[in-house]
Design a protein around this motif. Structure first.
Motif, PDB file in Angstrom:
ATOM      1  N   CYS A 317     102.627-110.518 -37.404  1.00  0.00           N
ATOM      2  CA  CYS A 317     103.362-109.262 -37.263  1.00  0.00           C
ATOM      3  C   CYS A 317     103.869-109.184 -35.829  1.00  0.00           C
ATOM      4  CB  CYS A 317     102.401-108.106 -37.559  1.00  0.00           C
ATOM      5  SG  CYS A 317     103.093-106.489 -37.260  1.00  0.00           S
ATOM      6  N   SER A 318     105.174-109.053 -35.666  1.00  0.00           N
ATOM      7  CA  SER A 318     105.708-108.995 -34.301  1.00  0.00           C
ATOM      8  C   SER A 318     105.334-107.671 -33.663  1.00  0.00           C
ATOM      9  CB  SER A 318     107.233-109.150 -34.323  1.00  0.00           C
ATOM     10  OG  SER A 318     107.812-107.939 -34.764  1.00  0.00           O
ATOM     11  N   GLU A 319     105.278-107.686 -32.334  1.00  0.00           N
ATOM     12  CA  GLU A 319     104.900-106.466 -31.626  1.00  0.00           C
ATOM     13  C   GLU A 319     105.921-105.358 -31.879  1.00  0.00           C
ATOM     14  OE1 GLU A 319     103.587-107.514 -27.583  1.00  0.00           O
ATOM     15  OE2 GLU A 319     103.324-105.340 -27.343  1.00  0.00           O
ATOM     16  N   GLU A 320     107.174-105.753 -32.057  1.00  0.00           N
ATOM     17  CA  GLU A 320     108.236-104.767 -32.304  1.00  0.00           C
ATOM     18  C   GLU A 320     107.969-103.980 -33.588  1.00  0.00           C
ATOM     19  OE1 GLU A 320     110.591-103.801 -30.217  1.00  0.00           O
ATOM     20  OE2 GLU A 320     109.386-105.155 -28.970  1.00  0.00           O
ATOM     21  N   VAL A 321     107.571-104.711 -34.628  1.00  0.00           N
ATOM     22  CA  VAL A 321     107.258-104.057 -35.898  1.00  0.00           C
ATOM     23  C   VAL A 321     105.987-103.219 -35.726  1.00  0.00           C
ATOM     24  CG1 VAL A 321     106.498-104.467 -38.278  1.00  0.00           C
ATOM     25  CG2 VAL A 321     108.429-105.759 -37.349  1.00  0.00           C
ATOM     26  N   ALA A 322     104.999-103.809 -35.070  1.00  0.00           N
ATOM     27  CA  ALA A 322     103.714-103.128 -34.878  1.00  0.00           C
ATOM     28  C   ALA A 322     103.910-101.758 -34.216  1.00  0.00           C
ATOM     29  CB  ALA A 322     102.782-104.011 -34.041  1.00  0.00           C
ATOM     30  N   LYS A 323     104.784-101.732 -33.219  1.00  0.00           N
ATOM     31  CA  LYS A 323     105.020-100.508 -32.442  1.00  0.00           C
ATOM     32  C   LYS A 323     105.572 -99.364 -33.290  1.00  0.00           C
ATOM     33  CE  LYS A 323     106.465-102.166 -27.957  1.00  0.00           C
ATOM     34  NZ  LYS A 323     107.683-102.658 -27.337  1.00  0.00           N
ATOM     35  N   ARG A 324     106.298 -99.726 -34.337  1.00  0.00           N
ATOM     36  CA  ARG A 324     107.015 -98.693 -35.100  1.00  0.00           C
ATOM     37  C   ARG A 324     106.145 -97.996 -36.141  1.00  0.00           C
ATOM     38  NH1 ARG A 324     112.097-101.617 -37.422  1.00  0.00           N
ATOM     39  NH2 ARG A 324     112.449 -99.592 -38.397  1.00  0.00           N
ATOM     40  N   VAL A 325     104.992 -98.587 -36.472  1.00  0.00           N
ATOM     41  CA  VAL A 325     104.237 -98.087 -37.623  1.00  0.00           C
ATOM     42  C   VAL A 325     103.817 -96.627 -37.450  1.00  0.00           C
ATOM     43  CG1 VAL A 325     102.139 -98.367 -39.002  1.00  0.00           C
ATOM     44  CG2 VAL A 325     103.501-100.374 -38.375  1.00  0.00           C
ATOM     45  N   GLN A 360      95.346-110.152 -33.790  1.00  0.00           N
ATOM     46  CA  GLN A 360      95.163-110.184 -35.244  1.00  0.00           C
ATOM     47  C   GLN A 360      93.724-109.822 -35.616  1.00  0.00           C
ATOM     48  OE1 GLN A 360      97.572-112.495 -33.713  1.00  0.00           O
ATOM     49  NE2 GLN A 360      98.706-110.720 -34.431  1.00  0.00           N
ATOM     50  N   GLY A 361      93.018-109.222 -34.658  1.00  0.00           N
ATOM     51  CA  GLY A 361      91.709-108.671 -34.986  1.00  0.00           C
ATOM     52  C   GLY A 361      90.581-109.673 -34.938  1.00  0.00           C
ATOM     53  N   ARG A 362      89.428-109.249 -35.453  1.00  0.00           N
ATOM     54  CA  ARG A 362      88.242-110.111 -35.396  1.00  0.00           C
ATOM     55  C   ARG A 362      87.590-110.193 -36.776  1.00  0.00           C
ATOM     56  NH1 ARG A 362      88.225-105.691 -32.481  1.00  0.00           N
ATOM     57  NH2 ARG A 362      86.663-104.080 -32.813  1.00  0.00           N
ATOM     58  N   PRO A 363      86.702-111.194 -36.942  1.00  0.00           N
ATOM     59  CA  PRO A 363      86.172-111.463 -38.278  1.00  0.00           C
ATOM     60  C   PRO A 363      85.403-110.294 -38.880  1.00  0.00           C
ATOM     61  CG  PRO A 363      85.711-113.296 -36.805  1.00  0.00           C
ATOM     62  CD  PRO A 363      86.242-112.186 -35.951  1.00  0.00           C
ATOM     63  N   ILE A 364      85.275-110.355 -40.202  1.00  0.00           N
ATOM     64  CA  ILE A 364      84.519-109.363 -40.955  1.00  0.00           C
ATOM     65  C   ILE A 364      83.046-109.392 -40.578  1.00  0.00           C
ATOM     66  CG2 ILE A 364      83.587-108.867 -43.246  1.00  0.00           C
ATOM     67  CD1 ILE A 364      86.196-109.758 -44.499  1.00  0.00           C
ATOM     68  N   SER A 365      82.491-110.610 -40.558  1.00  0.00           N
ATOM     69  CA  SER A 365      81.030-110.739 -40.574  1.00  0.00           C
ATOM     70  C   SER A 365      80.458-111.205 -39.245  1.00  0.00           C
ATOM     71  CB  SER A 365      80.626-111.756 -41.649  1.00  0.00           C
ATOM     72  OG  SER A 365      79.235-111.976 -41.630  1.00  0.00           O
ATOM     73  N   PRO A 366      79.279-110.668 -38.872  1.00  0.00           N
ATOM     74  CA  PRO A 366      78.606-111.207 -37.692  1.00  0.00           C
ATOM     75  C   PRO A 366      78.269-112.684 -37.883  1.00  0.00           C
ATOM     76  CG  PRO A 366      77.378-109.326 -38.623  1.00  0.00           C
ATOM     77  CD  PRO A 366      78.530-109.586 -39.521  1.00  0.00           C
ATOM     78  N   ASP A 367      78.203-113.148 -39.127  1.00  0.00           N
ATOM     79  CA  ASP A 367      77.901-114.556 -39.380  1.00  0.00           C
ATOM     80  C   ASP A 367      79.137-115.406 -39.643  1.00  0.00           C
ATOM     81  OD1 ASP A 367      75.152-115.558 -39.180  1.00  0.00           O
ATOM     82  OD2 ASP A 367      74.695-113.772 -40.370  1.00  0.00           O
ATOM     83  N   ASP A 368      80.334-114.859 -39.388  1.00  0.00           N
ATOM     84  CA  ASP A 368      81.531-115.704 -39.386  1.00  0.00           C
ATOM     85  C   ASP A 368      81.498-116.479 -38.078  1.00  0.00           C
ATOM     86  OD1 ASP A 368      82.991-115.167 -41.764  1.00  0.00           O
ATOM     87  OD2 ASP A 368      83.609-113.223 -40.952  1.00  0.00           O
ATOM     88  N   GLU A 369      81.400-117.803 -38.190  1.00  0.00           N
ATOM     89  CA  GLU A 369      81.418-118.629 -36.984  1.00  0.00           C
ATOM     90  C   GLU A 369      82.850-119.079 -36.742  1.00  0.00           C
ATOM     91  OE1 GLU A 369      77.915-121.464 -36.893  1.00  0.00           O
ATOM     92  OE2 GLU A 369      77.879-120.793 -38.978  1.00  0.00           O
TER      93      GLU A 369
END
Ligand code: OOB
Length: 548
Positions: A317-325, A360-369
């Motif tokens: 997702c480009s920052e330009e699109v992100a900004k508009r949400v 793009q965020g971080r994993p769901i699980s504490p056990d996602d390596e």
């Protein structure tokens, strides 16, 4: 806890990991079937799925799943039998899924845009006993395709049509019905379904997901995405895709007792009235679709104010699109970087705006390596860019019946090589910087270059072919096929028609064909796709200046 014999050809987690994931409470021993049973017992009259003119309650869905499971069983479909399911965004999709899950049969999910090449291959490769498809969708008669598939795949015993079978001679799904039987049902560790991989090789790979691992992924997603029984989720992307299916998607929302609203087409004229009428709170889109919605929203007469969260994923997702949400929709953006093989990352709803817009965020699980490594699999210094490797409680340990490919796609200690090039921020958020896999991400639809190259190579006038991504304002990327002709080059149009007529999904047909005398080579004599990508950008620049 050991289950019955697993589906052959599905690599699984070593027992030490499985034990850890159970002990941590990720794998709880539930199945899709038990999940629906619980929700239906809690609130039978709540609406689970809305689609077209149907409004299906949890109680009705549960009862229909039982009867359809019994009916399918009576047809001779047995636990672990594979069934290729190619359905559009209609409520019957859930009847079929839950019926097959109850029975312990294994759906193989095809997308509505797949054609003979793909569907035939899924049926053959998975040795499917049945194929469940629609009547007519988006102007395409799936019954005609089904007849072709039937002819090509002798092992296919049943074709069932959701809707009107017409004069196809196939059975209507609605006629498959029997008194609920006492079915043993699957074990939570069993393979629930086979999902499609985006792929980077000649043929698509199938991804085996278990009840335990998949239920964990969307149960945990529910928490991260704030999904409750008040959530109204808009299924506008093809619902068989992993993103709208489980991140948290339709199944996450059904797990929470919320409502799934299905859009047959994702365009604003269909989606906006649905958002208003059903008071949709959560929607998932790929970047080009989000762009269309953002462009149309300011002029709509429909009330979109119920929308709390817009998820964007499947491609960057480009920052330009992100900004508009937020300014345009009044909704919180959530970036979703996931893969059908497992790992899903989310920006959190309460993250600072900056994080939501630029990562793009971080994993769901504490056990996602999650490892970021160089070309030799050595970890790169913190914050630097490298290949993303991952393993965890909902990331597969291997594709279905693909031993040789698995040896390359996974490290010896079980990490999946995602093919994505990323860096981690100091806070542990992932930023996708690029891709090492030979794939084109056409607005979230993944095209394996090699697969398309093989189709081009089948043309008598094609000596060699190389398919690469070219930048595109709307889709992010489109595909460009570079072709070395054998003698006089054929017309580009003719080649495109040739590929299309081989029965390939439309999104895989090259968007552009360029003829060259020879390919640029790398030091070791391989085709330099990097140079081809640069060449097409140079070619495009004057066109961009002309305003196309
Ligand atoms: C999702 O799943 P797939 O299997 O169709 O594709 C996975 C690939 C990733 O490896 C990555 O290359 C790309 O799609 N991708 C993204 C992205 N989300 C996916 N690249 C950049 N930014 C993103 N946000 O696409 C999928 C599955 C579950 C949830 C969301 C997406």
């Amino acid at each position: 806890m050991t289950g019955p014999a697993p589906l052959p050809g599905c690599p699984t987690w070593p027992e030490e990991f499985a034990a850890r994931y159970r002990a941590a409470g990720y794998w709880r021993g539930d199945t899709f079937g038990s999940m629906l049973r619980e929700r239906a017992a809690e609130h039978p009259d709540r609406i689970a799925v809305v689609g077209g003119d149907r409004r299906v309650s949890y109680g009705e869905l549960d009862a229909r799943a039982d009867r359809l499971a019994a009916g399918l069983h009576r047809l001779g479909i047995a636990p672990r039998d594979r069934v290729v399911v190619q359905l559009p965004n209609i409520p019957e999709f859930f009847d079929v899924c839950f019926a097959l899950y109850r029975l312990g049969a294994v759906p193989v999910f095809a997308l509505p845009t797949h054609r003979l090449t793909e569907v035939g291959y899924f049926c053959e490769f998975s040795e499917a006993v049945a194929y469940i498809t629609a009547d007519v969708e988006a102007g395409f008669d799936h019954r005609v395709l089904a007849a072709e598939v039937r002819r090509e795949v002798p092992g296919l015993r049943h074709v069932l049509i959701a809707g009107d079978p017409g004069d196809s001679g196939f059975t209507a799904l609605s006629d498959v019905d029997a008194e609920p039987a006492d079915l043993a049902g699957p074990h939570p560790g069993d393979i629930a379904f086979l999902q499609l991989s985006g792929g980077s090789t000649g043929v698509p790979k199938l991804i085996p997901r278990t009840h335990d691992d998949y239920l964990y992924s969307f149960r945990a997603s529910d928490e991260i995405c704030g999904v409750t029984e008040d959530t109204v989720f808009l299924g506008a992307l093809p619902i068989a895709h992993n993103f709208p299916m489980s991140s948290p998607g339709t199944f996450g929302v059904l797990h929470a007792g919320g409502r799934v609203v299905l859009a047959r087409r994702p365009s604003p004229d269909e989606v906006f009235p649905l958002i208003e009428r059903e008071r949709v709170t959560l929607a998932a889109a790929v970047p080009p679709l989000a762009l269309v919605w953002l462009d149309a929203a300011p002029d709509t007469e429909h009330d979109l104010s119920s929308l709390e969260v817009l998820q964007i994923g499947g491609a960057k997702c480009s920052e330009e699109v992100a900004k508009r949400v937020r300014p345009v929709l009044g909704a919180t953006l959530q970036q979703v970087f996931g893969m059908a093989e497992g790992l899903v990352n989310y920006t959190r709803l309460d993250d600072p705006e900056e994080v939501i817009r630029t990562t793009q965020g971080r994993p769901i699980s504490p056990d996602d390596e999650v490892l970021v490594v160089d070309d030799e699999d050595n970890p790169v210094p913190a914050g630097e860019t490298g290949h993303l490797l991952t393993r965890g409680p909902y990331t597969i340990r291997g594709y279905y019946r693909a031993e040789e490919h698995n040896a390359r796609a996974f490290t010896p200690d079980g990490f999946y090589r995602t093919g994505d090039v990323v860096r981690l921020t100091p806070e542990g958020n992932v930023v996708v910087e690029g891709r090492a896999k030979d794939q084109i991400n056409r607005g979230g639809e993944k095209v394996a270059a090699e697969e398309v190259e093989n189709h081009l190579l089948a043309h008598p006038d094609v000596h060699d072919a190389a398919v690469v991504a070219m930048p595109d304002d709307y889709l992010g990327e489109r595909s460009c096929a570079f072709v070395v002709p054998r003698g006089t080059p054929p017309k580009a149009r003719e080649l495109i028609k040739f590929v299309r007529e081989r029965g390939l999904a439309g999104y895989k047909v090259p968007d552009r064909v360029e003829f060259v005398e020879q390919f640029p080579q790398t030091g070791v004599g391989k085709i330099s796709k990097r140079e081809l990508r640069e060449a097409i950008v140079r070619e495009l620049v004057p066109e961009l200046h002309r305003g196309r």
